[in-house]
Enzyme design. Structure first.
Site, PDB file in Angstrom:
ATOM      1  N   HIS A   1       2.860  11.466  -2.935  1.00 50.70           N
ATOM      2  CA  HIS A   1       2.609  10.034  -2.802  1.00 50.70           C
ATOM      3  C   HIS A   1       3.921   9.320  -2.487  1.00 50.70           C
ATOM      4  CE1 HIS A   1       1.937   5.902  -4.456  1.00 50.70           C
ATOM      5  NE2 HIS A   1       0.675   6.100  -4.099  1.00 50.70           N
ATOM      6  N   MET A  26       0.841  -1.194   0.000  1.00 50.52           N
ATOM      7  CA  MET A  26       0.000   0.000   0.000  1.00 50.52           C
ATOM      8  C   MET A  26       0.874   1.241   0.000  1.00 50.52           C
ATOM      9  SD  MET A  26      -3.048  -1.214  -0.043  1.00 50.52           S
ATOM     10  CE  MET A  26      -4.420  -0.400   0.754  1.00 50.52           C
ATOM     11  N   CYS A  27       0.251   2.359  -0.072  1.00 53.60           N
ATOM     12  CA  CYS A  27       0.976   3.601  -0.288  1.00 53.60           C
ATOM     13  C   CYS A  27       0.459   4.629   0.704  1.00 53.60           C
ATOM     14  CB  CYS A  27       0.717   4.105  -1.699  1.00 53.60           C
ATOM     15  SG  CYS A  27       0.978   2.837  -2.954  1.00 53.60           S
ATOM     16  N   GLN A  28       1.038   5.795   0.661  1.00 49.63           N
ATOM     17  CA  GLN A  28       0.492   6.889   1.469  1.00 49.63           C
ATOM     18  C   GLN A  28       0.334   8.128   0.606  1.00 49.63           C
ATOM     19  OE1 GLN A  28       1.620   7.781   5.411  1.00 49.63           O
ATOM     20  NE2 GLN A  28       1.785   5.653   6.058  1.00 49.63           N
ATOM     21  N   ASN A  62      -4.138   5.470  -3.130  1.00 52.18           N
ATOM     22  CA  ASN A  62      -3.762   4.487  -2.119  1.00 52.18           C
ATOM     23  C   ASN A  62      -4.836   3.409  -2.092  1.00 52.18           C
ATOM     24  OD1 ASN A  62      -4.873   4.403   1.132  1.00 52.18           O
ATOM     25  ND2 ASN A  62      -3.040   3.261   0.605  1.00 52.18           N
TER      26      ASN A  62
END
Lengths: 262, 262
Positions: free
Chosen positions: B77, B1-3, B108
């Site tokens: 990101h 996952m990402c932020q 995200n």
């Protein structure tokens, strides 16, 4: 007016040496102080660095001068504003997506009066004639090949056709690439150089700096540089002819067949 | 996952303080090491800085941490790759042109299986589900409003409609802006904060750094920050609801009328 710098190689190469000389023209050895930009293709991806500060004093240009990005297709531009204010939206190179590729464009010259259809998909964000001309090229390509990217040969014919129409309006020296094809069009001023084995030392015009490419290349490397004014004073730059459109691949111009209907 | 990290302000503001904390999550306080990117709108223009190196050690991130760019619309990101390799073409934020604006998007979550029509104008260049979802949003907007940008209210309705379709496929937390509208959509995790007078000191979660905004703001300034996880530990962040789409303007979310046909 502005200045262009392009690089096309068979192996990913950094442009630090050439960019150092080019940058000096943005406020030190020449007066192109109204912003600059550089686009690097990395695979299908594309990174653009730009600033509306002069390249000679821009912190972003300093990063690019010191951070080696290896790329096979690079397009750079330093600006002396003619049409459109000094701002990011008017800074070259411009980027768009067409088919499944990014397209990058930078222009030297003036091509006033290019008009786009009301339903043109591509539209300029800023105020320059250059960005409008770029949109006109891509819109012509999109209409001819609406679904997918054609071959480089078909692309060459279509780019040549729309380029002739736009070039009738003024000086249309440009660099255009999607990371696969690399086009250079000359109206008035554009030179290129193919650097390949046997490699030798090169000396910049704008800074007293030399690099001996024998020491940092492998024999199979080949790099084409394209610039408004030659960047080195001891290499055999070739001046392009007025109206000439070259397609570079793997570090050299390739001969395309005579224009035909596509 | 990402932020995700977003900023929307009424006056152009630099994001140095927030970006410093956010960057630490790319390899120091968290594991989002597979590239990062940040887009700044400056007028209608847009500059994107990105790198496939972790934000904590990227020379490009170091530039962004030290070079104050003043902007009213920022989208950043940091990536932990799920779908698509670690490369520039798979790094967020993604950029496209629609009407006479640039559009920027960062995501995200995972939304597998989004399909584009064969004649979709917008197509992904890389391999991420995120970029495909972005193309699906823009294609829906283009088909609904083919000639020119509608009002923010019309835009809100259309964005909400296509977002619901895509969000049915998975986690679709995203930030989307054209430098005028600023959308934030929450599926699972998204917080926002409105920082305005009376200003006070803020302290980062990820670094032991405080800034007293009383000293560097004017009373009329207002800044909205949007983030996957709150960036500061002494300010009143609001958690967005699942399925909520907010439109930020001038540093705060604006209430939109109930969805209606547009």
């Amino acid at each position: 007016m502005c200045q262009l710098l392009g690089m096309n190689c068979n192996n990913p190469t950094d442009i630090l040496f050439s960019f150092q000389g080019f940058c000096a023209r943005g406020g030190k050895t020449d007066c192109h102080q109204d912003g600059w930009g550089i686009a690097f293709f990395e695979g299908a991806g594309c990174r653009v660095f730009m600033d509306h500060n002069p390249s000679i004093s821009s912190p972003v240009a300093e990063l690019v001068r010191n951070f080696p990005i290896h790329s096979t297709h690079v397009i750079a531009h330093i600006r002396k504003a003619s049409v459109g204010g000094i701002s990011i939206e008017n800074s070259h190179p411009f980027t768009r997506q067409l088919w499944n590729r990014y397209w990058v464009f930078a222009h030297n010259g003036d091509v006033p009066g290019v008009e786009l259809e009301k339903d043109s998909f591509f539209k300029p964000v800023g105020q320059t004639d250059s960005e409008t001309a770029f949109c006109a090229i891509l819109e012509a390509l999109r209409r001819k090949f609406p679904i997918k990217r054609p071959s480089n040969q078909q692309l060459y014919g279509a780019v040549q056709e729309i380029t002739r129409t736009i070039a009738a309006r003024g000086a249309f020296n440009y660099l255009l690439s999607d990371g696969e094809a690399f086009f250079a069009h000359c109206s008035t001023n554009l030179f290129y150089l193919v650097r390949q084995a046997p490699f030798a030392a090169a000396h910049l015009v704008d800074e007293d700096i030399s690099v001996d490419f024998k020491e940092i290349t492998s024999p199979s490397d080949r790099v084409a540089l394209i610039a408004t004014v030659p960047l080195t004073d001891n290499e055999p730059w070739t001046q392009m002819k007025a109206g000439e459109l070259l397609l570079f691949q793997d570090g050299m111009p390739v001969t395309m067949p005579a224009r035909e209907a596509v």
